[in-house]
Structures are given as structure tokens and as C-alpha cells.
Design a protein around this motif. Structure first.
Motif, PDB file in Angstrom:
ATOM      1  N   GLY A  86       0.857  -1.155  -0.174  1.00 56.86           N
ATOM      2  CA  GLY A  86      -0.076  -0.021   0.004  1.00 56.86           C
ATOM      3  C   GLY A  86       0.899   1.127   0.176  1.00 56.86           C
ATOM      4  N   SER A  87       2.101   1.280  -0.482  1.00 52.70           N
ATOM      5  CA  SER A  87       3.018   2.379  -0.487  1.00 52.70           C
ATOM      6  C   SER A  87       2.507   3.231  -1.643  1.00 52.70           C
ATOM      7  N   ASP A  88       1.928   2.852  -2.621  1.00 57.17           N
ATOM      8  CA  ASP A  88       1.496   3.700  -3.878  1.00 57.17           C
ATOM      9  C   ASP A  88      -0.063   4.108  -3.529  1.00 57.17           C
ATOM     10  N   MET A  89      -0.156   5.418  -4.099  1.00 59.71           N
ATOM     11  CA  MET A  89      -1.495   6.089  -3.680  1.00 59.71           C
ATOM     12  C   MET A  89      -2.706   5.149  -4.721  1.00 59.71           C
ATOM     13  N   SER A  90      -2.333   4.405  -5.585  1.00 60.49           N
ATOM     14  CA  SER A  90      -3.170   3.578  -6.416  1.00 60.49           C
ATOM     15  C   SER A  90      -3.608   2.347  -5.884  1.00 60.49           C
ATOM     16  N   SER A  91      -2.928   1.871  -4.998  1.00 63.03           N
ATOM     17  CA  SER A  91      -2.960   0.634  -4.392  1.00 63.03           C
ATOM     18  C   SER A  91      -4.279   0.507  -3.485  1.00 63.03           C
ATOM     19  N   PHE A  94      -3.561   1.592   0.255  1.00 59.20           N
ATOM     20  CA  PHE A  94      -2.871   2.687   0.504  1.00 59.20           C
ATOM     21  C   PHE A  94      -3.409   3.350   1.916  1.00 59.20           C
ATOM     22  N   ASN A  95      -4.504   3.471   2.191  1.00 57.91           N
ATOM     23  CA  ASN A  95      -5.440   4.227   3.364  1.00 57.91           C
ATOM     24  C   ASN A  95      -4.939   3.328   4.602  1.00 57.91           C
ATOM     25  N   CYS A  96      -4.965   2.043   4.603  1.00 59.46           N
ATOM     26  CA  CYS A  96      -4.569   1.343   5.621  1.00 59.46           C
ATOM     27  C   CYS A  96      -3.282   1.358   5.990  1.00 59.46           C
ATOM     28  N   SER A  97      -2.426   1.571   5.143  1.00 61.89           N
ATOM     29  CA  SER A  97      -0.764   1.603   5.128  1.00 61.89           C
ATOM     30  C   SER A  97      -0.561   3.086   5.917  1.00 61.89           C
ATOM     31  N   GLN A  98      -1.316   3.970   5.671  1.00 62.37           N
ATOM     32  CA  GLN A  98      -0.834   5.240   6.168  1.00 62.37           C
ATOM     33  C   GLN A  98      -1.371   5.484   7.455  1.00 62.37           C
ATOM     34  N   SER A  99      -2.753   4.963   7.863  1.00 62.25           N
ATOM     35  CA  SER A  99      -3.272   5.311   9.063  1.00 62.25           C
ATOM     36  C   SER A  99      -3.024   4.185  10.235  1.00 62.25           C
ATOM     37  N   PHE A 100      -2.499   3.103   9.754  1.00 62.21           N
ATOM     38  CA  PHE A 100      -2.252   2.152  10.901  1.00 62.21           C
ATOM     39  C   PHE A 100      -0.972   1.881  11.669  1.00 62.21           C
ATOM     40  N   SER A 101      -1.101   1.628  12.775  1.00 64.30           N
ATOM     41  CA  SER A 101       0.068   1.222  13.668  1.00 64.30           C
ATOM     42  C   SER A 101      -0.248   0.371  14.490  1.00 64.30           C
ATOM     43  N   TRP A 102       0.761   0.015  15.464  1.00 63.55           N
ATOM     44  CA  TRP A 102       0.799  -1.195  16.427  1.00 63.55           C
ATOM     45  C   TRP A 102      -0.370  -0.707  17.414  1.00 63.55           C
ATOM     46  N   ASN A 103      -0.582   0.633  17.688  1.00 59.41           N
ATOM     47  CA  ASN A 103      -1.575   1.095  18.568  1.00 59.41           C
ATOM     48  C   ASN A 103      -3.045   0.978  18.103  1.00 59.41           C
ATOM     49  N   GLU A 312      10.384   0.447   6.438  1.00 61.70           N
ATOM     50  CA  GLU A 312      10.452   0.528   5.252  1.00 61.70           C
ATOM     51  C   GLU A 312      10.496  -0.808   4.375  1.00 61.70           C
ATOM     52  N   GLY A 313       9.597  -1.561   5.062  1.00 62.26           N
ATOM     53  CA  GLY A 313       9.200  -2.807   4.517  1.00 62.26           C
ATOM     54  C   GLY A 313       8.285  -3.046   3.465  1.00 62.26           C
ATOM     55  N   ARG A 314       8.014  -4.361   2.956  1.00 61.41           N
ATOM     56  CA  ARG A 314       7.004  -4.537   1.955  1.00 61.41           C
ATOM     57  C   ARG A 314       6.196  -5.713   2.341  1.00 61.41           C
ATOM     58  N   LYS A 315       4.802  -5.979   1.996  1.00 64.08           N
ATOM     59  CA  LYS A 315       4.335  -7.130   2.300  1.00 64.08           C
ATOM     60  C   LYS A 315       3.721  -7.913   0.999  1.00 64.08           C
ATOM     61  N   ARG A 316       3.725  -9.150   0.913  1.00 61.94           N
ATOM     62  CA  ARG A 316       3.210  -9.621  -0.327  1.00 61.94           C
ATOM     63  C   ARG A 316       2.543 -11.083   0.081  1.00 61.94           C
ATOM     64  N   MET A 317       1.505 -11.343  -0.774  1.00 60.54           N
ATOM     65  CA  MET A 317       1.019 -12.825  -0.569  1.00 60.54           C
ATOM     66  C   MET A 317       1.344 -13.546  -2.092  1.00 60.54           C
ATOM     67  N   ILE A 318       1.703 -14.726  -1.838  1.00 61.22           N
ATOM     68  CA  ILE A 318       2.334 -15.639  -2.785  1.00 61.22           C
ATOM     69  C   ILE A 318       1.184 -16.949  -3.125  1.00 61.22           C
ATOM     70  N   LEU A 319       0.918 -17.379  -3.937  1.00 57.31           N
ATOM     71  CA  LEU A 319       0.422 -18.476  -4.597  1.00 57.31           C
ATOM     72  C   LEU A 319       1.199 -19.330  -5.226  1.00 57.31           C
ATOM     73  N   SER A 320       1.435 -20.618  -4.916  1.00 58.17           N
ATOM     74  CA  SER A 320       2.571 -21.429  -5.533  1.00 58.17           C
ATOM     75  C   SER A 320       2.112 -22.931  -5.273  1.00 58.17           C
ATOM     76  N   THR A 321       2.384 -23.641  -6.373  1.00 62.82           N
ATOM     77  CA  THR A 321       2.326 -24.994  -6.062  1.00 62.82           C
ATOM     78  C   THR A 321       3.650 -25.485  -6.111  1.00 62.82           C
ATOM     79  N   ILE A 322       4.115 -26.848  -5.970  1.00 64.93           N
ATOM     80  CA  ILE A 322       5.453 -27.339  -5.801  1.00 64.93           C
ATOM     81  C   ILE A 322       5.590 -28.346  -6.659  1.00 64.93           C
TER      82      ILE A 322
END
Length: 368
Positions: A86-91, A94-103, A312-322
Motif C-alpha cells: 500500500g505504498s502507492d496511492m493507487s494501491s 494505501f489508506n490502511c498503510s498510512q493510518s495503521f500502527s501497532w496501537n 520501510e518494508g514490503r508485504k506480499r501474498m504468494i500462491l504457489s504449487t510445488i
């Protein structure tokens, strides 16, 4: 300066030295044995064209087919990666990444649509991935109490000093203690299939069977033995500072609750690199005639609980077969192909050199 004279050599190879007063002293020279004088029989290969060239060609012809097989197998594995930082405004997040914190008291939810161009057969593994998160930091790795995690009642109430500053909260021992547990990944990911008729079908996700067997049954145990009342077992302890609920409320299933919760166990096995992925869920194949995930439109719903802006981290979801070789990893195949090609190429070069200059050297030896 004292003068000394040498006598004849002893049978064992030692030399006696006449010191002052006529006394005999043994020298420091090693004994005259095959071992100490390095005369043991040894095999030393003589590198000739007849031995080197077959070795290079053999390694090349052996490694290249293996590398091609590994590379093709890796490419046949289907994998989809979706970044929802959510670092890009088009994501959508985005709103969640800007307003959310541990508290934050209320979780933020965002939905991300995506499309599968090809069906996924067999079991599908769902991972979450983090970037720029250094789980391999020395102090972070040590910040845990293995005795507490193994169900020891004494360590439950008196955590190890290694857990500081996450050992106590408001004079109560934290369970589980330490920085690793305190920073546990807690986003909730749900997957929906968008039917062509406009309805949404929730994809069933399996939350068990994602941890190592030894971790689940050996390293991690709940205190209190077989006592099913986890509230009583963990009475007098505090939840980790950044957690929303205590450890005994991680799951409604008693076989997947407390310290033996598999999401918790997976997180506690720290990663070696700052960019990593961890198994989150398994999508089991139910019908042999139908793909596990058919081709089409999907929606990923994220309950955004885990902030990454602070590092300054990033999060992602991965779908994969093995496959039989594990997940998608083309490096091993590329490495085999590269080594095999280099050896084969060197073999060709050495063969040309030997063919061009080998006869000259033989002629020179004969004439001399």
C-alpha cells in the motif's frame, strides 16, 4: 661460546650432542621413520591430456542435462505474487498503510482483485512475504525463552533475561516473551473466487500442517500438560505488547492453540535473509477432475494488522504449487547448466591446444 661435538647417528635416527661436562643430549631432529620423515607411500596424479580432457567433458555432459531438468521443472511450477504493502496511492491498501500502527484499535480491511491466467492443479500453498525485515539480527534471534515455549511452568512465570525488554509487562510475565513473539505477523488473508454469474465463493484455507513436525510435537508445548483450560494455565501472565489477544485465544481448536499454534510456530522459526516468505495456508485439492484454483477472477481480502512503514518494508501474498524439488527456484538449474557449459567449453579449448601443440612437444622430446 660453548663448543659441542656430534657423535655417530643412533639406530633410531636421533643424533646425540656432547654437552658441557661430557653429558649426552638428544637433538630435536625428528626420528628417522617413514612417517616423521614424510616417506610414506603416496599417490600423486599426473595430469595429462588423457586424464584432464575426459574429466572436463564428463562433468559437462553430466551437469548440463541435470541443469536443464531442474530448470524445466522449476519453470513448470506456477506462482503468483501480489504486493499489498500500500505504498502507492493507487494501491487499494494505501489508506490502511498510512493510518495503521501497532496501537490502532480498529483493524483496516482492503480488497485486491487479481486474475489467474491458468488453473492451479494439486495442492496450492499460500505464503506471506516480508522484505527489509532482519529476523537474523543477533539480539532479535536470542530474544526468546525456549524453556517457556516447551511448556515449563517455572519459565512461564519467570521468563529468561534474554527476553528483555519484552519479559514483563505491568509486573506480569509475558507469554510468550521476547522480541520474536512480540513482532509476530498478524495480517489476516482470505481468498475469494469471483464466479462469472457475479457471486463470490470463499476458498477454504487449511491452517494446520504448515509447521515442521518436530517443532509442533517436540520444541513447542503448552504448559499444564493435558489441561484443556488454557485460561487457567496462562493465568497471571500478560500478552505480548503488540498482540491484540493473548496466546490462548489464537485459535478455537485446542490442538492449534497456545504455544502449539502453527502460525506462531512458523513465525518463531527465524529467516536467514531480510527478504523471506513463510507458509500461511494450504489450499487442499478436493476433486481430481477439477483444478484446485480454476482460471478466472479472484479477490484477496486483507485485514491490515501488520505495519511495515516504520522499517520501510514490503508485504506480499504468494500462491504457489510445488514439485519434487520444492518451490520455484531456477537458480539451481542455472548453476548446473553454467558449470557444465564452462567445463565443456574448457574441454574444447584444451583439446584444440593439445591437438595443435601436443605433437610439437612430443617431437622436441624425441629429438633431444
Amino acid at each position: 661460546m660453548m663448543a659441542s661435538s656430534y657423535n655417530a647417528k643412533d639406530e633410531d635416527g636421533n643424533i646425540t650432542v656432547s654437552g658441557p661436562g661430557g653429558g649426552a643430549l638428544r637433538s630435536k631432529k625428528p626420528e628417522n621413520t617413514a612417517f616423521k620423515q614424510q616417506r610414506l607411500p603416496a599417490w600423486q596424479p599426473i595430469l595429462t591430456a588423457g586424464t584432464v580432457l575426459p574429466a572436463f567433458f564428463g562433468i559437462g555432459l553430466f551437469f548440463i542435462p541435470i541443469g536443464i531438468g531442474l530448470y524445466v521443472t522449476s519453470n513448470n511450477i506456477k506462482e503468483l505474487e501480489i504486493d499489498y504493502t500500500g505504498s502507492d496511492m493507487s494501491s487499494p491498501c494505501f489508506n490502511c498503510s498510512q493510518s495503521f500502527s501497532w496501537n490502532s484499535t480498529k483493524p483496516c480491511t482492503c480488497t485486491i482483485p487479481f486474475h489467474l491466467d491458468q488453473p492451479y492443479d494439486s495442492n496450492v500453498f499460500m505464503y506471506y512475504g516480508l522484505s527489509n525485515f532482519y529476523q537474523n539480527h543477533r539480539r532479535y534471534v536470542k530474544s526468546r525463552d525456549d524453556s517457556q515455549l516447551n511448556g515449563d511452568s517455572g519459565s512461564l512465570m519467570k521468563p529468561s533475561k534474554e527476553c528483555e525488554p519484552y519479559a514483563y509487562f505491568e509486573k506480569k510475565p509475558i507469554a510468550p516473551c521476547g522480541a520474536i513473539a512480540n513482532s509476530m505477523f498478524n495480517d489476516t488473508l482470505e481468498l475469494f473466487y469471483n464466479n462469472p454469474n457475479g457471486t463470490k465463493v470463499k476458498i477454504p484455507l487449511t491452517s494446520t500442517g504448515i509447521a515442521w513436525w518436530t517443532d509442533k510435537h517436540v520444541k513447542f508445548r503448552n504448559p499444564g500438560g493435558s489441561n484443556p483450560n488454557f485460561t487457567a494455565v496462562f493465568q497471571g501472565t500478560a500478552k505480548p505488547v503488540n498482540w491484540r489477544r493473548p496466546v490462548y485465544e489464537l485459535d478455537s481448536d485446542p490442538e492449534n492453540n497456545g504455544f502449539i499454534n502453527e502460525d506462531f510456530i512458523v513465525w518463531m522459526r527465524t529467516a536467514a535473509l531480510p527478504t523471506f516468505r513463510k507458509l500461511y495456508r494450504i489450499i487442499q485439492k478436493k476433486d481430481d477432475l477439477l483444478p484446485t484454483l480454476p482460471r478466472g477472477s479472484y479477490t484477496l481480502e486483507v485485514v491490515y494488522n501488520y505495519p511495515v512503514r516504520s522499517f520501510e518494508g514490503r508485504k506480499r501474498m504468494i500462491l504457489s504449487t510445488i514439485s519434487w524439488m520444492g518451490g520455484k527456484n531456477p537458480f539451481l538449474g542455472i548453476a548446473y547448466i553454467t558449470v557444465g557449459s564452462v567445463c565443456f567449453f574448457l574441454g574444447v579449448i584444451l583439446l584444440i591446444i593439445h591437438h595443435k601443440y601436443g605433437n610439437r612437444s612430443n617431437s622436441a622430446d624425441i629429438s633431444s
